[in-house]
Write a protein that holds these residues in place. Structure first.
Motif, PDB file in Angstrom:
ATOM      1  N   LYS A 145      44.916 -33.734 -10.545  1.00 46.50           N
ATOM      2  CA  LYS A 145      45.577 -33.556  -9.248  1.00 46.50           C
ATOM      3  C   LYS A 145      46.819 -32.681  -9.387  1.00 46.50           C
ATOM      4  CE  LYS A 145      47.279 -36.302  -5.351  1.00 46.50           C
ATOM      5  NZ  LYS A 145      47.562 -37.668  -4.865  1.00 46.50           N
ATOM      6  N   GLU A 153      43.461 -38.456 -10.908  1.00 49.10           N
ATOM      7  CA  GLU A 153      44.885 -38.691 -11.110  1.00 49.10           C
ATOM      8  C   GLU A 153      45.049 -39.426 -12.432  1.00 49.10           C
ATOM      9  OE1 GLU A 153      48.726 -40.081  -8.447  1.00 49.10           O
ATOM     10  OE2 GLU A 153      46.731 -40.815  -7.910  1.00 49.10           O
ATOM     11  N   TYR A 170      50.006 -28.392  -1.596  1.00 49.98           N
ATOM     12  CA  TYR A 170      49.576 -29.675  -2.130  1.00 49.98           C
ATOM     13  C   TYR A 170      48.056 -29.838  -2.046  1.00 49.98           C
ATOM     14  CZ  TYR A 170      49.374 -34.719  -2.850  1.00 49.98           C
ATOM     15  OH  TYR A 170      49.078 -35.967  -3.326  1.00 49.98           O
ATOM     16  N   GLY A 218      46.129 -32.372  -2.059  1.00 47.05           N
ATOM     17  CA  GLY A 218      45.604 -33.452  -1.227  1.00 47.05           C
ATOM     18  C   GLY A 218      45.191 -33.031   0.163  1.00 47.05           C
TER      19      GLY A 218
END
Length: 420
Positions: free
Chosen positions: A214, A237, A264, A266
């Motif tokens: 990540k 992660e 980012y 995510g």
């Protein structure tokens, strides 16, 4: 009794016996699927199909009609022969009528009806419907008689259902008769096996999973996509036991192209779909469709990652290996010049035994892959050069990586196989 009338009656009864014998064979051996197809254009086929749907009533009509015809013919024939030949006539009548009934009224019509059961069933359908009406009282009696017998001799309902083995036999016979080709047969066999397979049987093991952290940079992620040739990567992660999402190559490059920095991760990953190892792949297929996802993470009993399953893995169980332009074609089984076989240890044991044409399946335990079988037979972590013998097979570990076998060489001893 007038001999002329008696001969006409005897001939009529023998014709009825021929009719009932032909109908019995035709309706017992007809192909319902073929008859349904004929019913689209033929009213007689529709009627024949309707009669076949009520097979118990149909069968009682045929048996009663055939027995009445044969017994009546025997009585008339005996009277005629006794009248002509005296006391010897009864014996002579039995001999002659037995030959005539067996050859001409039983065997011959059944043999002919067996050749084209659907055509015979259609031709006889209107006449047979008439006899079913005439013999309705007898059919009603046998209906209740069958119910009484069912109460006395309770049948097991499971015995009536067709088993998977019987269905596979039907597929084999269909191929032998030329109804389907080998590719169709394999597709049908795969479809039958499809519902028995679980996620653990087709997953890519954790050790072979390519993922990205990540916290990886855009350059690192791009390099992973380019070197692996994969269109989707699991994002973890810390390590692969903590997968937090799935990243699609299209989303990644569209998000980073023309931008100075990388935002980012995510924001562009999709939530992972988690399943248990024993999840049936047919249920998994439906789940992936529902979630609009192409990849599922298989969790082990401790909550870690056992492996991943993709939509492509599931489809390959039906249609075989799917290769695209970025895939390197790899054969699981290759016959070498010296007669030995090079086998990838990721191949399943069932595929190995099918390839070697050996009847046994998963010997001495159930193993998903050849690698598991090798570890069990050696009793230790495999190393290159390790060898063991099982029945007529001599197995040598050829390549290893990360404490597991990647490739092995199998020699098949034909003399030992014949002895078995």
């Amino acid at each position: 009794m007038d001999e002329g009338i008696a001969l006409i009656a005897l001939s009529a009864l023998l014709i009825l016996s021929v009719f009932f014998s032909a109908c019995e064979t035709a309706y017992s051996s007809l192909n319902r699927i073929r008859l349904k197809h004929m019913a689209k254009t033929s009213k007689r086929a529709v009627l024949a199909l309707k009669l076949h749907d009520d097979f118990n009533r149909l069968l009682s009509t045929l048996l009663v009609g055939n027995n009445v015809a044969n017994l009546s013919a025997a009585a008339i024939c005996t009277v005629l022969f006794v009248h002509r030949f005296g006391d010897f006539g009864a014996t002579l009548s039995t001999i002659v009528l037995t030959i005539v009934v067996v050859v001409f009224a039983d065997v011959t019509p059944k043999v002919l009806a067996k050749e084209s059961p659907e055509k015979v069933a259609q031709f006889c359908a209107p006449f047979l419907r008439l006899f079913m009406v005439i013999l309705a009282p007898a059919n009603l009696f046998f209906f209740y008689w069958k119910k009484l017998l069912s109460l006395i001799f309770k049948a097991n309902a499971n015995e009536k259902a067709i088993t998977e083995e019987e269905l596979l036999t039907i597929v084999e016979e269909a191929e032998q008769e030329g109804v389907i080709d080998n590719e169709d047969k394999e597709l049908l066999r795969n479809a039958l096996d499809f519902y028995d397979q679980q996620a653990r049987d087709i997953l890519t093991p954790r050790m072979d999973v390519t993922g990205v952290s990540k916290t990886a940079t855009a350059e690192e992620i791009a390099d992973k996509f380019l070197t692996s040739g994969l269109s989707r990567l699991p994002v973890y992660e810390g390590d692969l036991d903590h997968i937090v999402g799935i990243l699609h190559m299209r989303d990644f490059f569209s998000h980073t192209t023309g931008r100075k920095g990388f935002e980012y991760l995510g924001k562009i990953i999709t939530p992972p779909v988690y399943v248990a190892p024993q999840t049936n792949i047919s249920d998994l297929f439906k789940l992936l469709q529902k979630e609009k996802s192409h990849m599922a993470v298989v969790s082990d009993e401790y909550g870690g990652t056992e492996g991943i399953v993709t939509m492509e893995d599931i489809l390959e169980e039906l249609v075989g290996e799917i290769w695209d332009e970025s895939d390197k074609v790899v054969e699981k089984f290759v016959e070498l010049e010296d007669g030995t076989h090079c086998v990838l240890c990721t191949a399943s044991m069932d595929d190995l035994y099918d390839y070697l044409q050996i009847p046994q399946k998963n010997p001495e335990g159930e193993f998903g892959a050849v690698s598991g079988w090798i570890v069990d037979m050696l009793g230790k972590i495999p190393e290159e050069g390790d060898t063991f013998t099982y029945e007529n097979l001599t197995v040598t570990v050829h390549k290893t990586q990360h404490r597991r076998a990647l490739e092995c060489i199998i020699k098949q001893n034909q003399q030992a196989l014949q002895a078995v």
